[in-house]
Design a protein around this motif. Structure first.
Motif, PDB file in Angstrom:
ATOM      1  N   LEU A  33     -15.668 -42.321  14.934  1.00 13.17           N
ATOM      2  CA  LEU A  33     -15.528 -41.155  15.932  1.00 13.17           C
ATOM      3  C   LEU A  33     -15.456 -41.731  17.336  1.00 13.17           C
ATOM      4  CD1 LEU A  33     -18.417 -39.262  14.227  1.00 13.17           C
ATOM      5  CD2 LEU A  33     -15.764 -38.324  14.173  1.00 13.17           C
ATOM      6  N   ALA A  34     -16.055 -42.865  17.485  1.00 16.09           N
ATOM      7  CA  ALA A  34     -16.175 -43.237  18.990  1.00 16.09           C
ATOM      8  C   ALA A  34     -14.647 -43.855  19.440  1.00 16.09           C
ATOM      9  CB  ALA A  34     -17.099 -44.429  19.158  1.00 16.09           C
ATOM     10  N   VAL A  35     -13.841 -44.161  18.409  1.00 18.36           N
ATOM     11  CA  VAL A  35     -12.356 -44.465  18.846  1.00 18.36           C
ATOM     12  C   VAL A  35     -11.573 -43.484  19.558  1.00 18.36           C
ATOM     13  CG1 VAL A  35     -10.274 -45.346  17.750  1.00 18.36           C
ATOM     14  CG2 VAL A  35     -12.337 -46.268  17.006  1.00 18.36           C
ATOM     15  N   LYS A  36     -11.680 -42.416  18.975  1.00 22.59           N
ATOM     16  CA  LYS A  36     -11.145 -41.137  19.499  1.00 22.59           C
ATOM     17  C   LYS A  36     -11.979 -40.634  20.753  1.00 22.59           C
ATOM     18  CE  LYS A  36      -8.414 -39.852  15.408  1.00 22.59           C
ATOM     19  NZ  LYS A  36      -8.294 -39.058  14.339  1.00 22.59           N
ATOM     20  N   ASN A  37     -13.288 -40.519  20.572  1.00 18.24           N
ATOM     21  CA  ASN A  37     -14.040 -40.012  21.664  1.00 18.24           C
ATOM     22  C   ASN A  37     -15.398 -40.840  21.868  1.00 18.24           C
ATOM     23  OD1 ASN A  37     -15.466 -38.002  23.173  1.00 18.24           O
ATOM     24  ND2 ASN A  37     -16.058 -36.584  21.569  1.00 18.24           N
ATOM     25  N   LYS A  39     -18.527 -42.332  23.124  1.00 15.39           N
ATOM     26  CA  LYS A  39     -19.933 -41.653  23.470  1.00 15.39           C
ATOM     27  C   LYS A  39     -21.056 -42.770  23.142  1.00 15.39           C
ATOM     28  CE  LYS A  39     -19.617 -37.771  21.118  1.00 15.39           C
ATOM     29  NZ  LYS A  39     -20.136 -36.280  20.656  1.00 15.39           N
ATOM     30  N   PRO A  40     -21.926 -42.703  23.926  1.00 14.03           N
ATOM     31  CA  PRO A  40     -23.067 -43.531  23.602  1.00 14.03           C
ATOM     32  C   PRO A  40     -23.760 -43.473  22.244  1.00 14.03           C
ATOM     33  CG  PRO A  40     -23.442 -42.821  25.790  1.00 14.03           C
ATOM     34  CD  PRO A  40     -22.445 -42.123  25.172  1.00 14.03           C
ATOM     35  N   PHE A  41     -24.141 -44.395  21.694  1.00 11.51           N
ATOM     36  CA  PHE A  41     -24.868 -44.500  20.462  1.00 11.51           C
ATOM     37  C   PHE A  41     -26.486 -44.472  20.704  1.00 11.51           C
ATOM     38  CE2 PHE A  41     -21.002 -46.287  19.665  1.00 11.51           C
ATOM     39  CZ  PHE A  41     -20.451 -46.288  18.354  1.00 11.51           C
ATOM     40  N   VAL A  42     -27.016 -43.513  20.019  1.00 12.28           N
ATOM     41  CA  VAL A  42     -28.496 -43.501  20.158  1.00 12.28           C
ATOM     42  C   VAL A  42     -28.907 -43.931  18.730  1.00 12.28           C
ATOM     43  CG1 VAL A  42     -30.547 -42.116  20.283  1.00 12.28           C
ATOM     44  CG2 VAL A  42     -28.702 -41.507  21.833  1.00 12.28           C
ATOM     45  N   ASP A 128     -24.151 -48.323  24.825  1.00 16.30           N
ATOM     46  CA  ASP A 128     -22.987 -47.892  25.489  1.00 16.30           C
ATOM     47  C   ASP A 128     -21.659 -48.126  24.421  1.00 16.30           C
ATOM     48  OD1 ASP A 128     -21.803 -47.376  27.850  1.00 16.30           O
ATOM     49  OD2 ASP A 128     -20.824 -48.935  28.192  1.00 16.30           O
ATOM     50  N   PRO A 129     -20.587 -47.356  24.632  1.00 13.06           N
ATOM     51  CA  PRO A 129     -19.483 -47.367  23.707  1.00 13.06           C
ATOM     52  C   PRO A 129     -19.033 -48.780  23.534  1.00 13.06           C
ATOM     53  CG  PRO A 129     -19.174 -45.323  24.927  1.00 13.06           C
ATOM     54  CD  PRO A 129     -20.305 -46.485  25.568  1.00 13.06           C
TER      55      PRO A 129
END
Length: 154
Positions: A33-37, A39-42, A128-129
């Motif tokens: 999902l982070a490839v397209k959008n 966002k930080p990971f929690v 961070d991403p």
């Protein structure tokens, strides 16, 4: 008739706020999902036997404001430190490492939940991403404290 209508209105009014659920991802899903959008990971590192982990699961992560901000601005990953499945993350496969007959810890939990060479539960790590650590705390966090942290990072 009016009583039924009133009850029906209350029922439908309560559904949206009462059913908000925290979107939990696997590491693999969050990476995709982070490839397209981006966002930080929690990452919430926990175990099944940790009472403070359960307390956070049943209070902090049930807070509607926490759910909203995590769902909108972060990828939330719950990592069971004793899960025996391999996890591929950041081009590396992490594995469960037995430490005794019925005990062990996942390599990824060790990487993300270690402070002073000791793994502590619960640990909340925000990445961070680019996978660098933005924040890490090894203790129980109340909803208001976590909300303040998330607001600063988002």
């Amino acid at each position: 008739m009016k009583k039924r209508l009133f009850i029906l209105l209350i029922f439908f009014w309560a559904i949206p706020s009462g059913f908000a659920q925290l979107k939990t991802h696997t590491f693999e899903e969050a990476e995709q999902l982070a490839v397209k959008n981006p966002k930080p990971f929690v990452v919430f590192t926990h175990t099944s036997w940790c009472k403070y982990c359960k307390l956070m699961e049943n209070s902090t992560f049930k807070n509607p404001e926490i759910i909203s901000i995590l769902n909108d601005s972060f990828y939330f990953v719950a990592l069971d430190a004793e899960d025996k499945k391999d996890i591929t993350f950041n081009k590396h496969t992490f594995q469960y490492k037995p430490t005794g007959t019925n005990t062990g810890i996942h390599e990824l939990a060790t990487a993300l939940a270690t402070s002073n060479n000791q793994v502590t539960y619960p640990t909340l790590t925000i990445l961070d991403p680019d996978y660098s650590i933005l924040f890490q705390q090894a203790s129980y966090l109340k909803a208001l404290d976590l909300l303040e942290i998330l607001e600063k990072i988002k």
